[in-house]
Design a protein around this motif. Sequence first.
Motif, mmCIF file in Angstrom:
data_model
loop_
_atom_site.group_PDB
_atom_site.id
_atom_site.type_symbol
_atom_site.label_atom_id
_atom_site.label_comp_id
_atom_site.label_asym_id
_atom_site.label_seq_id
_atom_site.Cartn_x
_atom_site.Cartn_y
_atom_site.Cartn_z
ATOM 1 N N LEU A 1 -9.423 21.717 8.059
ATOM 2 C CA LEU A 1 -10.632 22.532 8.147
ATOM 3 C C LEU A 1 -10.561 23.344 9.440
ATOM 4 O O LEU A 1 -11.264 23.060 10.413
ATOM 5 C CB LEU A 1 -11.881 21.653 8.141
ATOM 6 C CG LEU A 1 -12.054 20.727 6.936
ATOM 7 C CD1 LEU A 1 -13.263 19.834 7.105
ATOM 8 C CD2 LEU A 1 -12.150 21.528 5.665
ATOM 9 N N MET B 1 -23.099 20.554 5.582
ATOM 10 C CA MET B 1 -22.123 21.628 5.750
ATOM 11 C C MET B 1 -21.265 21.695 4.497
ATOM 12 O O MET B 1 -21.045 20.669 3.850
ATOM 13 C CB MET B 1 -21.233 21.396 6.967
ATOM 14 C CG MET B 1 -21.958 21.444 8.291
ATOM 15 S SD MET B 1 -20.823 21.210 9.688
ATOM 16 C CE MET B 1 -20.060 22.826 9.752
ATOM 17 N N GLN B 2 -20.794 22.898 4.192
ATOM 18 C CA GLN B 2 -19.941 23.064 3.010
ATOM 19 C C GLN B 2 -18.855 24.089 3.311
ATOM 20 O O GLN B 2 -19.122 25.138 3.884
ATOM 21 C CB GLN B 2 -20.770 23.533 1.820
ATOM 22 C CG GLN B 2 -19.945 23.808 0.577
ATOM 23 C CD GLN B 2 -20.817 24.101 -0.620
ATOM 24 O OE1 GLN B 2 -21.586 23.268 -1.044
ATOM 25 N NE2 GLN B 2 -20.683 25.307 -1.163
ATOM 26 N N TRP B 3 -17.634 23.751 2.930
ATOM 27 C CA TRP B 3 -16.494 24.657 3.062
ATOM 28 C C TRP B 3 -16.064 25.058 1.658
ATOM 29 O O TRP B 3 -15.775 24.204 0.828
ATOM 30 C CB TRP B 3 -15.325 23.981 3.777
ATOM 31 C CG TRP B 3 -15.611 23.649 5.210
ATOM 32 C CD1 TRP B 3 -15.278 24.395 6.300
ATOM 33 C CD2 TRP B 3 -16.257 22.479 5.718
ATOM 34 N NE1 TRP B 3 -15.680 23.760 7.447
ATOM 35 C CE2 TRP B 3 -16.292 22.574 7.115
ATOM 36 C CE3 TRP B 3 -16.828 21.348 5.117
ATOM 37 C CZ2 TRP B 3 -16.850 21.605 7.925
ATOM 38 C CZ3 TRP B 3 -17.393 20.385 5.918
ATOM 39 C CH2 TRP B 3 -17.396 20.517 7.305
ATOM 40 N N VAL C 1 -17.785 28.951 5.392
ATOM 41 C CA VAL C 1 -18.521 27.763 5.809
ATOM 42 C C VAL C 1 -20.008 28.037 5.659
ATOM 43 O O VAL C 1 -20.507 29.060 6.126
ATOM 44 C CB VAL C 1 -18.217 27.393 7.284
ATOM 45 C CG1 VAL C 1 -18.987 26.154 7.692
ATOM 46 C CG2 VAL C 1 -16.734 27.212 7.496
ATOM 47 N N ASP D 1 -23.577 26.295 6.640
ATOM 48 C CA ASP D 1 -24.135 25.269 7.511
ATOM 49 C C ASP D 1 -25.636 25.200 7.260
ATOM 50 O O ASP D 1 -26.373 26.103 7.624
ATOM 51 C CB ASP D 1 -23.840 25.628 8.968
ATOM 52 C CG ASP D 1 -24.147 24.501 9.926
ATOM 53 O OD1 ASP D 1 -24.863 23.562 9.537
ATOM 54 O OD2 ASP D 1 -23.661 24.564 11.068
#
Length: 158
Positions: free
Chosen positions: A31, A108-110, A146, A148
């Motif tokens: 990441l 959070m997400q990627w 990303v 957030d």
Amino acid sequence: MAHNLQTSFYFSVSISGMGSSDAAFQEVLGLSKEMGSEDVVCGGENRFKYRLPTMTTFSNLVLKRGVTTDESSLIAWVKDTLDDGLANPIQTKDIKVRLLDEKGNVSMQWDFIAAYPVKWSASDLKSQDGEVFIETLEFSYRYFEVEDSRSPQMDLYA
């Protein structure tokens, strides 16, 4: 001032077109993104050089999990991509990695866009250890975004 630190062990992974049974991973690596720089020497001025920004690069996304005896559409995709070489077009998929808070909400997400497998490896086989057999899947991708959704952080410079 109290800080609620986010833990890194509560996360989920989803891959477009794959079931949830193919998204149970014990570890996610890669990441990161990094902006490169280029040194440019100034003509006539030998005491220093300029460091100019170049393009942003991304490391590969690495997912690790225990091997199961069940059929896996994820492993079929990896095998088709790696074993066919470039005989067939590479099928890309989007991969989402979500970091969850203590209530199971996404903090959070990627989003890894247009990912495809570039490496499969397995842990060593050792007769004296009783460890789970681990497979490591490595993916290249176009870019990642990303999201957030944590509560706004206090502005330290206000």
